[in-house]
Design a protein around this motif. Structure first.
Motif, PDB file in Angstrom:
ATOM      1  N   MET A  62      -7.975  -2.209   1.785  1.00 40.10           N
ATOM      2  CA  MET A  62      -7.368  -2.946   2.890  1.00 40.10           C
ATOM      3  C   MET A  62      -8.145  -2.858   4.142  1.00 40.10           C
ATOM      4  SD  MET A  62      -3.409  -2.225   4.105  1.00 40.10           S
ATOM      5  CE  MET A  62      -2.935  -3.142   5.512  1.00 40.10           C
TER       6      MET A  62
ATOM      7  N   LEU B 268       2.376   2.522   2.418  1.00 38.83           N
ATOM      8  CA  LEU B 268       1.872   3.146   3.675  1.00 38.83           C
ATOM      9  C   LEU B 268       2.951   2.937   4.956  1.00 38.83           C
ATOM     10  CD1 LEU B 268      -2.020   2.408   3.833  1.00 38.83           C
ATOM     11  CD2 LEU B 268      -0.857   4.591   3.519  1.00 38.83           C
TER      12      LEU B 268
ATOM     13  N   GLN C 251     -18.573   7.478   6.398  1.00 41.12           N
ATOM     14  CA  GLN C 251     -17.303   7.077   6.133  1.00 41.12           C
ATOM     15  C   GLN C 251     -17.149   6.213   4.873  1.00 41.12           C
ATOM     16  OE1 GLN C 251     -14.971   6.133   9.883  1.00 41.12           O
ATOM     17  NE2 GLN C 251     -16.723   6.621  10.861  1.00 41.12           N
TER      18      GLN C 251
ATOM     19  N   MET D 207     -16.246  -2.249   7.817  1.00 43.58           N
ATOM     20  CA  MET D 207     -15.077  -2.040   7.250  1.00 43.58           C
ATOM     21  C   MET D 207     -14.855  -2.589   5.759  1.00 43.58           C
ATOM     22  SD  MET D 207     -13.301  -0.262   9.061  1.00 43.58           S
ATOM     23  CE  MET D 207     -11.560  -0.394   8.239  1.00 43.58           C
TER      24      MET D 207
ATOM     25  N   GLU E 192     -17.598   8.733   1.677  1.00 44.19           N
ATOM     26  CA  GLU E 192     -16.419   9.633   1.397  1.00 44.19           C
ATOM     27  C   GLU E 192     -15.573   8.884   0.542  1.00 44.19           C
ATOM     28  OE1 GLU E 192     -13.901   9.765   4.909  1.00 44.19           O
ATOM     29  OE2 GLU E 192     -13.224  11.788   4.291  1.00 44.19           O
ATOM     30  N   ALA E 193     -15.205   7.524   0.823  1.00 46.75           N
ATOM     31  CA  ALA E 193     -14.128   6.854  -0.257  1.00 46.75           C
ATOM     32  C   ALA E 193     -14.870   6.712  -1.777  1.00 46.75           C
ATOM     33  CB  ALA E 193     -13.973   5.439   0.188  1.00 46.75           C
TER      34      ALA E 193
ATOM     35  N   ARG F  48      -2.516   7.401  -4.006  1.00 56.95           N
ATOM     36  CA  ARG F  48      -3.829   7.773  -3.638  1.00 56.95           C
ATOM     37  C   ARG F  48      -4.764   7.297  -4.357  1.00 56.95           C
ATOM     38  NH1 ARG F  48      -1.658  12.747  -1.339  1.00 56.95           N
ATOM     39  NH2 ARG F  48      -2.415  14.025  -3.162  1.00 56.95           N
TER      40      ARG F  48
ATOM     41  N   MET G 213       0.801  -1.351  -0.120  1.00 57.50           N
ATOM     42  CA  MET G 213      -0.153  -0.139  -0.039  1.00 57.50           C
ATOM     43  C   MET G 213       0.653   1.207   0.149  1.00 57.50           C
ATOM     44  SD  MET G 213      -3.131  -0.906   0.032  1.00 57.50           S
ATOM     45  CE  MET G 213      -4.323   0.117   0.967  1.00 57.50           C
TER      46      MET G 213
ATOM     47  N   MET H 167     -16.788  -0.921   3.421  1.00 62.74           N
ATOM     48  CA  MET H 167     -15.782   0.324   2.968  1.00 62.74           C
ATOM     49  C   MET H 167     -14.694  -0.106   1.896  1.00 62.74           C
ATOM     50  SD  MET H 167     -13.960   2.719   5.566  1.00 62.74           S
ATOM     51  CE  MET H 167     -15.337   2.971   6.731  1.00 62.74           C
TER      52      MET H 167
ATOM     53  N   ARG I 170      -5.003   3.404  -3.793  1.00 63.60           N
ATOM     54  CA  ARG I 170      -5.550   2.981  -2.538  1.00 63.60           C
ATOM     55  C   ARG I 170      -6.834   3.139  -2.160  1.00 63.60           C
ATOM     56  NH1 ARG I 170      -1.603   6.730   0.233  1.00 63.60           N
ATOM     57  NH2 ARG I 170       0.504   5.900  -0.033  1.00 63.60           N
ATOM     58  N   GLY I 171      -7.629   2.245  -1.739  1.00 60.96           N
ATOM     59  CA  GLY I 171      -9.177   2.364  -1.685  1.00 60.96           C
ATOM     60  C   GLY I 171     -10.009   2.243  -3.036  1.00 60.96           C
TER      61      GLY I 171
ATOM     62  N   LEU J  20     -14.882   9.902  -3.325  1.00 63.28           N
ATOM     63  CA  LEU J  20     -13.373  10.309  -3.653  1.00 63.28           C
ATOM     64  C   LEU J  20     -12.849   9.685  -5.048  1.00 63.28           C
ATOM     65  CD1 LEU J  20     -10.824  11.780  -2.572  1.00 63.28           C
ATOM     66  CD2 LEU J  20     -10.157   9.845  -1.542  1.00 63.28           C
ATOM     67  N   HIS J  21     -13.430   8.279  -5.084  1.00 67.54           N
ATOM     68  CA  HIS J  21     -12.849   7.451  -6.214  1.00 67.54           C
ATOM     69  C   HIS J  21     -13.643   7.436  -7.446  1.00 67.54           C
ATOM     70  CE1 HIS J  21      -9.242   6.520  -3.992  1.00 67.54           C
ATOM     71  NE2 HIS J  21     -10.027   5.997  -2.923  1.00 67.54           N
TER      72      HIS J  21
ATOM     73  N   PHE K 111      -8.676  -3.947   8.398  1.00 63.24           N
ATOM     74  CA  PHE K 111      -7.383  -3.812   9.414  1.00 63.24           C
ATOM     75  C   PHE K 111      -8.013  -4.851  10.516  1.00 63.24           C
ATOM     76  CE2 PHE K 111      -6.523   0.104   7.424  1.00 63.24           C
ATOM     77  CZ  PHE K 111      -5.010   0.149   7.427  1.00 63.24           C
TER      78      PHE K 111
END
Lengths: 329, 296
Positions: free
Chosen positions: A97, A59, A115, A167, A118-119, A88, A57, A170, A91-92, A122-123, A99
């Protein structure tokens, strides 16, 4: 027919430059993940599994960490050559990923729905309303009842299993090609664990993504992965298909891990353990890194380190007693 | 700190309000603050006289003396050395004091949060430079800096805002930095990074909202400090300039008549005291309400 690899990690070396010295957390690790496949990565705490995933990633905290050599080819492109802005966008979106700690992986001050959207916003360049719809759809997909209502709830209003589902929702919301799951079920209790693994398996097929499943639990690997990479002290010590690994572990470390799984049948008594503990990465033993704990250690194991031996059929092992040649220095 | 504060199911801010509501001193502070803010806003409606209107035949009259300039015919709190109505001047002075308190804290928060977030999130050289500047500001008495800035810029209410902000941000920066240092290690920040969010977005959307509690407390506690600083500066003749009334410059003017007409300095003193006291009670209560560890 040769399957094309989605992700190819070649000779990846990650070093941590600390005040106490240089720690090689990941040492020339190579593996690949085919499209639609689940690869299990197994090892004890501190063997470099998580560092490998964070390296993919990009990161890793730098400093102190630095990727000193290797290539990470994702759909043929080297991720290590990408700029931060390009990463960027990956990622996502193309790689996401999950966790270990669902309790802390969600921001406590936002609703779970926001949440997720948001992603998406963005993408996927969707409008706010479309993103909300997509987020609700994702919540439904991961089996959260009443998703329209749950969308507006805060993380603390959900149980650990629910949060891990969030998660996953997301992580999958942008249809990633690769999902890296870093101990996704470790913090959950056993029944929820099974549900989450089952969910991941189903969604993997549905979305058509590959999964890198990082765990220290061989039981989890058995349920999900087709191939397994076993890591020890920053190195790959064995790679095999899941069946081969469980039927006929070649490396003494893998054999030890398998023996230390509690079983329902068989003799009662104390659980088997592997003697000793993971070596201090600042002070690795000479020779094979596993030799101080290895029941089969011979003289050569204490002097030279074995190289990874290709056994054919995608099987690799790093052990002198299985025929590995010594590593050239 | 950020997790698991309320298993009950109500939202975080609702919970804070419920805790604050039970705290009587804090509620008293809140009510007084609201009343004073309302008074400052509608000062022209409440004032019996124009705060700048003088009546040299009625100088330094005690409270309750008859007045020609007041609409009700009485100097309720007495008159000052130019025969102006002290009550009206205190009501209008609330505008100065509260706006100094609030505007300077807005500026302090803007600068302090930005600096603190940058220092805490990026660390390294950025952190080093910002925090050393803050250390320098901490190393000297604040008043000395205020006086320096006011001398350089010249006395006016806008320069009071600037002086208070230029010096006050350091404390806010320290607070925010320590919060960010802790919060940036949280898994949800890592998760946000893994989602491909930019640094700016992570700081603004995921880190700062989680340190709102301490920031709010710091602002509430900073307002009385700023009000007192304005009073000190006005007392030194460097703050708000006469004839505009401020509680500080009223005390400054009243000090010459302290022995003969003590009530003149007492009224603005009481006004400052009640305001500062109320803000402190409110800030104290907010701190307790925002920190679940202090929950009984």
């Amino acid at each position: 027919m040769e399957e094309k690899s989605l992700l190819e990690v070649k000779d990846l070396t990650v070093k941590f430059f600390t005040d106490d010295g240089v720690v090689t957390a990941v040492d020339r690790v190579s593996f690949d993940i085919k499209r639609g496949e689940t690869l299990g990565m197994v090892g004890e705490s501190g063997c470099g599994k998580s560092v490998t995933s964070l390296a993919i990633m990009r990161l890793l905290p730098s400093p102190p960490a630095r990727i000193t050599s290797g290539k990470i080819l994702f759909e043929g492109e080297d991720l290590l050559q990408k700029s931060e802005a390009e990463m960027r966008r990956i990622r996502g979106n193309r790689i996401s990923m999950i966790f270990q700690e669902p309790m802390t992986s969600l921001n406590p001050v936002f609703t779970v729905g926001r949440q997720i959207s948001e992603a998406i916003m963005l993408h996927q360049k969707l409008s706010g309303k479309e993103a909300v719809e997509r987020a609700v759809e994702m919540l439904r997909l991961v089996g959260i009842p009443n998703p329209e209502k749950r969308y507006h709830e805060y993380p603390h209003q959900m149980s650990g299993g629910m949060r891990q589902r969030v998660m996953i929702a997301m992580a999958l919301s942008c249809n990633p090609k690769l999902l890296i799951a870093d101990e996704p079920t470790t913090a959950l209790d056993v029944t929820i664990q099974a549900q989450i693994l089952d969910l991941m398996n189903r969604l993997k097929d549905r979305v058509g993504m590959s999964v890198l499943l990082i765990t220290h639990d061989l039981g989890v690997v058995a349920e999900t992965a087709r191939r397994v990479v076993v890591m020890y002290a920053g190195q790959v010590v064995e790679e095999a298909s899941c069946e081969d690994l469980f039927e006929n572990p070649l490396h003494p470390y893998t054999a030890g891990l398998l023996k230390s799984i509690p079983r329902l049948e068989g003799e009662k008594g104390r659980l088997n353990v592997i003697e000793g503990s993971v070596p201090n990465p600042l002070n690795l033993p000479p020779g094979c890194r596993f030799n101080p704990r290895c029941p089969e250690a011979a003289d050569i194991c204490r002097k030279k380190s074995p190289a990874l031996l290709e056994m054919g059929n995608g099987r690799r092992v790093r052990c002198f007693s299985r025929g590995s040649p010594p590593e050239e220095v | 700190m950020a997790q698991g504060w309320n298993p009950g199911g109500t939202s975080f801010w609702k919970d804070v309000w419920l805790r604050l509501e039970k705290n009587k001193p804090a509620m008293f502070g809140l009510v007084v603050v609201i009343i004073f803010s309302a008074v400052a806003i509608i000062a022209p409606l409440l004032s019996p006289a124009d705060p700048l209107k003088t009546d040299l035949s009625n100088r330094l009259k005690p409270p309750g003396s008859p007045s020609e300039i007041c609409s009700n015919g009485v100097y309720i709190l007495g008159s000052d050395e130019f025969g102006r109505d002290i009550l009206s001047r205190i009501l209008f002075g609330a505008r100065v004091s509260l706006s100094v308190g609030i505007i300077s804290q807005v500026l302090v928060t803007a600068i302090g949060v930005t600096m603190g977030a940058l220092a805490g999130y990026y660390g390294g050289k950025v952190d080093m430079i910002i925090m050393r500047i803050a250390d320098i500001l901490f190393a000297f008495p604040d008043l000395l800096f205020y006086i320096g800035v006011m001398f350089a810029l010249g006395p006016s209410i806008y320069n009071v805002f600037i002086a208070l902000a230029l010096i006050g941000w350091a404390g806010m920066a320290r607070l925010v930095r320590s919060q960010v240092l802790y919060l940036r290690e949280m898994e949800y920040v890592e998760a946000a990074r893994a989602q491909g969010l930019s640094d700016a977005r992570i700081i603004l959307r995921h880190i700062l909202p989680n340190c709102m509690g301490p920031i709010i407390v710091s602002v509430t506690m900073g307002i009385p400090g700023a009000i007192l600083a304005e009073a000190s500066l006005s007392f030194l003749g460097l703050g708000v300039q006469p004839p505009t009334p401020s509680w500080g410059n009223m005390i400054y003017a009243a000090r010459s008549y302290m022995l003969t007409n003590p009530w003149y300095s007492v009224w603005p003193g009481i006004a400052i005291m009640i305001t500062v006291f109320s803000f402190n009670l409110l800030g104290d209560g907010l701190r307790d309400a925002l920190d679940p560890r202090l929950k009984r």
